[in-house]
Motif scaffolding. Structure first.
Motif, PDB file in Angstrom:
ATOM      1  N   ILE A  54       0.860  -1.184   0.000  1.00  0.00           N
ATOM      2  CA  ILE A  54       0.000   0.000   0.000  1.00  0.00           C
ATOM      3  C   ILE A  54       0.892   1.229   0.000  1.00  0.00           C
ATOM      4  O   ILE A  54       1.791   1.354   0.835  1.00  0.00           O
ATOM      5  N   GLU A  55       0.634   2.126  -0.938  1.00  0.00           N
ATOM      6  CA  GLU A  55       1.402   3.368  -1.057  1.00  0.00           C
ATOM      7  C   GLU A  55       0.472   4.523  -0.734  1.00  0.00           C
ATOM      8  O   GLU A  55      -0.606   4.645  -1.317  1.00  0.00           O
ATOM      9  N   ASN A  56       0.881   5.343   0.245  1.00  0.00           N
ATOM     10  CA  ASN A  56       0.082   6.496   0.618  1.00  0.00           C
ATOM     11  C   ASN A  56       0.992   7.613   1.077  1.00  0.00           C
ATOM     12  O   ASN A  56       1.762   7.443   2.022  1.00  0.00           O
ATOM     13  N   ASN A  57       0.919   8.735   0.399  1.00  0.00           N
ATOM     14  CA  ASN A  57       1.601   9.948   0.826  1.00  0.00           C
ATOM     15  C   ASN A  57       3.106   9.738   1.033  1.00  0.00           C
ATOM     16  O   ASN A  57       3.691  10.241   1.977  1.00  0.00           O
ATOM     17  N   GLY A  58       3.721   8.958   0.167  1.00  0.00           N
ATOM     18  CA  GLY A  58       5.156   8.726   0.257  1.00  0.00           C
ATOM     19  C   GLY A  58       5.567   7.581   1.164  1.00  0.00           C
ATOM     20  O   GLY A  58       6.732   7.228   1.219  1.00  0.00           O
ATOM     21  N   PHE A  59       4.648   6.981   1.879  1.00  0.00           N
ATOM     22  CA  PHE A  59       4.942   5.839   2.733  1.00  0.00           C
ATOM     23  C   PHE A  59       4.506   4.558   2.033  1.00  0.00           C
ATOM     24  O   PHE A  59       3.461   4.524   1.385  1.00  0.00           O
ATOM     25  N   TYR A  60       5.307   3.517   2.182  1.00  0.00           N
ATOM     26  CA  TYR A  60       4.981   2.214   1.626  1.00  0.00           C
ATOM     27  C   TYR A  60       4.847   1.211   2.765  1.00  0.00           C
ATOM     28  O   TYR A  60       5.719   1.114   3.622  1.00  0.00           O
ATOM     29  N   TYR A  61       3.755   0.472   2.758  1.00  0.00           N
ATOM     30  CA  TYR A  61       3.516  -0.591   3.723  1.00  0.00           C
ATOM     31  C   TYR A  61       3.416  -1.882   2.922  1.00  0.00           C
ATOM     32  O   TYR A  61       2.653  -1.961   1.960  1.00  0.00           O
ATOM     33  N   ARG A  62       4.192  -2.905   3.332  1.00  0.00           N
ATOM     34  CA  ARG A  62       4.252  -4.127   2.537  1.00  0.00           C
ATOM     35  C   ARG A  62       4.197  -5.348   3.430  1.00  0.00           C
ATOM     36  O   ARG A  62       4.824  -5.379   4.491  1.00  0.00           O
ATOM     37  N   ALA A  63       3.455  -6.360   2.976  1.00  0.00           N
ATOM     38  CA  ALA A  63       3.392  -7.641   3.679  1.00  0.00           C
ATOM     39  C   ALA A  63       3.342  -8.757   2.648  1.00  0.00           C
ATOM     40  O   ALA A  63       2.743  -8.605   1.583  1.00  0.00           O
TER      41      ALA A  63
END
Length: 118
Positions: A54-63
């Protein structure tokens, strides 16, 4: 939220895509801006791999989760990303609160006052 699905070495059904959209869509409550979700379904050695980014506002969250059931992989991946989001938001809020108080209470200089003589 915008979704991008990718399949490697397998075909994903419409039911699986709808299920994934519903589960990942629940994470949208954490974001103010529009975000992008990239989901990859693949099969490795008879096990199902779900990679969610998930990419939001320059942050990436990955699983990335590997289980014997694709639906279980999606559930585990969403839970892992939710933990990441909560941890990051808590860290940012804590950092903001600590810095804000220090700046207000400590002045940079003290003005010197001189008395005028008559």
């Amino acid at each position: 939220m915008k979704y991008t699905f990718t399949e490697k070495k397998m075909g994903a059904s419409e039911e699986l895509r709808a299920y994934t959209e519903r589960k990942v869509g629940k994470l949208e409550k954490f974001f103010k801006n529009e975000s992008n979700a990239y989901v990859t379904f693949s099969m490795e050695r008879g096990r199902f791999l779900a990679e969610i980014t998930i990419e939001n506002n320059g942050f990436y969250y990955r699983a990335s989760e590997l289980t014997s059931d694709m639906y279980a992989s999606v559930d585990s991946g969403v839970a892992a990303i939710e933990r990441q989001i909560r941890k990051n938001k808590t860290r940012l809020e804590k950092k903001l609160r600590e810095g804000a108080l220090e700046r207000e209470t400590i002045p940079d200089y003290a003005p010197a006052y001189e008395e005028e003589a008559d």
